[in-house]
Design an enzyme around this catalytic site. Structure first.
Site, PDB file in Angstrom:
ATOM      1  N   ASP A   1     -15.749  -1.123   7.548  1.00 36.49           N
ATOM      2  CA  ASP A   1     -16.412  -1.575   6.323  1.00 36.49           C
ATOM      3  C   ASP A   1     -17.417  -2.683   6.629  1.00 36.49           C
ATOM      4  OD1 ASP A   1     -14.873   0.211   4.903  1.00 36.49           O
ATOM      5  OD2 ASP A   1     -13.329  -1.259   4.407  1.00 36.49           O
TER       6      ASP A   1
ATOM      7  N   GLU B   1       0.809  -1.216   0.000  1.00 36.44           N
ATOM      8  CA  GLU B   1       0.000   0.000   0.000  1.00 36.44           C
ATOM      9  C   GLU B   1       0.847   1.273   0.000  1.00 36.44           C
ATOM     10  OE1 GLU B   1      -3.812  -0.356   2.450  1.00 36.44           O
ATOM     11  OE2 GLU B   1      -2.456  -1.712   3.502  1.00 36.44           O
TER      12      GLU B   1
ATOM     13  N   ASN C   1     -10.220  -0.194   9.410  1.00 33.37           N
ATOM     14  CA  ASN C   1      -8.999   0.429   8.897  1.00 33.37           C
ATOM     15  C   ASN C   1      -8.597   1.533   9.858  1.00 33.37           C
ATOM     16  OD1 ASN C   1      -8.763  -0.650   5.880  1.00 33.37           O
ATOM     17  ND2 ASN C   1     -10.923  -0.267   6.333  1.00 33.37           N
TER      18      ASN C   1
ATOM     19  N   GLU D   1     -13.989  -5.273   8.102  1.00 33.22           N
ATOM     20  CA  GLU D   1     -12.725  -4.951   8.772  1.00 33.22           C
ATOM     21  C   GLU D   1     -12.760  -3.525   9.291  1.00 33.22           C
ATOM     22  OE1 GLU D   1      -9.608  -5.304   5.910  1.00 33.22           O
ATOM     23  OE2 GLU D   1     -10.359  -3.666   4.655  1.00 33.22           O
TER      24      GLU D   1
ATOM     25  N   TYR E   1      -8.626   2.164  -6.641  1.00 32.37           N
ATOM     26  CA  TYR E   1      -7.717   3.266  -6.942  1.00 32.37           C
ATOM     27  C   TYR E   1      -7.672   3.685  -8.413  1.00 32.37           C
ATOM     28  CZ  TYR E   1      -6.319   2.042  -2.250  1.00 32.37           C
ATOM     29  OH  TYR E   1      -6.338   1.773  -0.910  1.00 32.37           O
TER      30      TYR E   1
ATOM     31  N   SER F   1      -6.082  -2.583   1.395  1.00 33.34           N
ATOM     32  CA  SER F   1      -6.242  -2.198  -0.014  1.00 33.34           C
ATOM     33  C   SER F   1      -6.515  -3.392  -0.923  1.00 33.34           C
ATOM     34  CB  SER F   1      -5.004  -1.431  -0.515  1.00 33.34           C
ATOM     35  OG  SER F   1      -4.921  -0.174   0.103  1.00 33.34           O
TER      36      SER F   1
ATOM     37  N   GLY G   1      -7.606   5.566   3.980  1.00 33.77           N
ATOM     38  CA  GLY G   1      -7.124   6.373   2.875  1.00 33.77           C
ATOM     39  C   GLY G   1      -7.621   7.804   2.965  1.00 33.77           C
TER      40      GLY G   1
ATOM     41  N   ARG H   1     -11.964   3.855   9.665  1.00 32.46           N
ATOM     42  CA  ARG H   1     -13.094   3.521   8.789  1.00 32.46           C
ATOM     43  C   ARG H   1     -13.450   2.064   9.012  1.00 32.46           C
ATOM     44  NH1 ARG H   1     -11.040   3.183   3.887  1.00 32.46           N
ATOM     45  NH2 ARG H   1     -11.578   0.994   3.609  1.00 32.46           N
TER      46      ARG H   1
END
Length: 330
Positions: free
Chosen positions: A278, A16, A293, A291, A237, A167, A297, A276
């Site tokens: 998810d 990443e 984070n 998960e 991305y 990612s 990002g 964050r």
């Protein structure tokens, strides 16, 4: 008022790395220069380098967390961690900074370790009421993947992913028995443990959470609609490879449930700063956590900046508030 010397830690050593550098670029530009002297520090293996006088790259002295100058040195007062993967999300940097007595922007050492380890994180959040988790098989390096036993237990398709990575690096959606062993080998290329999870069909969502010493605040929910089969690295991305709708087109009650579960997961894992979480929402209304984070990002195409904007928050103000909240932590 004396400006703080802030080291914006960027790069890192995982797959990443490039994404982390892009995130750090956006954050670097958002700092209030009337309050902070900001130095972008590229962390890459044992070399932590920063641009010094005359554009010359200088090494960070890790014995006192400083950089040399022509007439002495600059000691950093604070670290803003913007590294996805190791060593920014797995607790390594946090442990170093704790020993040095330097405050930083993310969750602490223990929380970072817990959230980076996907299987461990699932155990920690498993008692949250209303939160569902995919069934799994955890493989350690050196263990053989019994494809028939795994698919008998979890069915097909399954997701094979590194247990500690982000990612979607090293992730494969496996649809046939013979695909499982190559997918496991690929995932082991990212770390020493691999998670095989049952496939949960549903809509995918991300919810940022801002955690301070005295409050937990969920941001607006984003729905992620990849144009590929799942939200892989390319879909994340590459411009045009996914649609990210913020706020998500959801009944208010459902959005509030996701926000509540995101806040509960962040709280039980002891997170700090901005994270964050998810999720997958199934057709029958069950909410599965994917998960957490701990360093999400922050590039121009990332989810959390869009959620901050939807909440009426400016990144410059949020950075300032995160620093103020965490400066007292040692």
């Amino acid at each position: 008022m004396k400006k703080l010397n802030v080291a914006l830690l960027a790069g890192g050593d995982s797959s990443e790395r490039e994404v982390a550098l892009a995130s750090a670029g956006l954050v670097f530009d958002a700092f209030d220069r009337t309050k902070y002297n900001v130095f972008m520090v590229d962390v890459h293996g044992r070399h932590w380098t920063c641009e010094g006088a005359g554009g010359r790259r200088v090494e960070v002295d890790k014995t006192d967390f400083s950089i040399p100058t022509a007439d002495g040195k600059i000691l950093f007062d604070y670290a803003f961690i913007m590294i996805h993967g190791t060593p920014g999300e797995d607790g390594k940097l946090q442990g170093y900074l704790d020993m040095m007595g330097i405050p930083y922007s993310t969750s602490g050492f223990v929380s970072s370790v817990e959230t980076f380890d996907k299987a461990l994180c699932k155990r920690i959040v498993s008692e949250i009421d209303g939160l569902h988790l995919a069934r799994e098989v955890l493989l350690r390096r050196g263990e053989q993947a019994d494809a028939e036993a795994i698919t008998a237990a979890l069915g097909l398709p399954v997701f094979v992913k590194p247990n500690a990575s982000g990612s979607s690096c090293g992730v494969t959606k496996v649809k046939a028995l013979q695909e499982l062993e190559p997918a496991v080998r690929k995932a082991f290329g990212e770390g020493d443990a691999v998670l095989v999870e049952e496939f949960i069909r549903g809509r995918e969502f991300g919810c940022g959470v801002w955690i301070t010493a005295d409050a937990v605040r969920s941001l607006p929910v984003t729905e992620i609609r990849p144009h590929k089969e799942f939200f892989d690295y390319e879909a994340k991305y590459t411009v045009g490879m996914s649609d990210e709708i913020t706020p998500a087109e959801l009944p208010a009650q459902t959005a509030e449930r996701i926000q509540h579960l995101a806040a509960a997961a962040a709280r039980v894992c002891g997170c700090r700063g901005i994270v964050r979480v998810d999720f997958i929402l199934t057709d029958d209304g069950r909410i599965y956590m994917v998960e957490i984070n701990s360093v999400p990002g922050m590039s121009s195409g990332s989810i959390v900046p869009k959620q901050l904007a939807a909440a009426g928050l400016k990144l410059t103000e949020v950075i300032d508030a995160v620093i103020e909240d965490t400066r007292c932590r040692r």
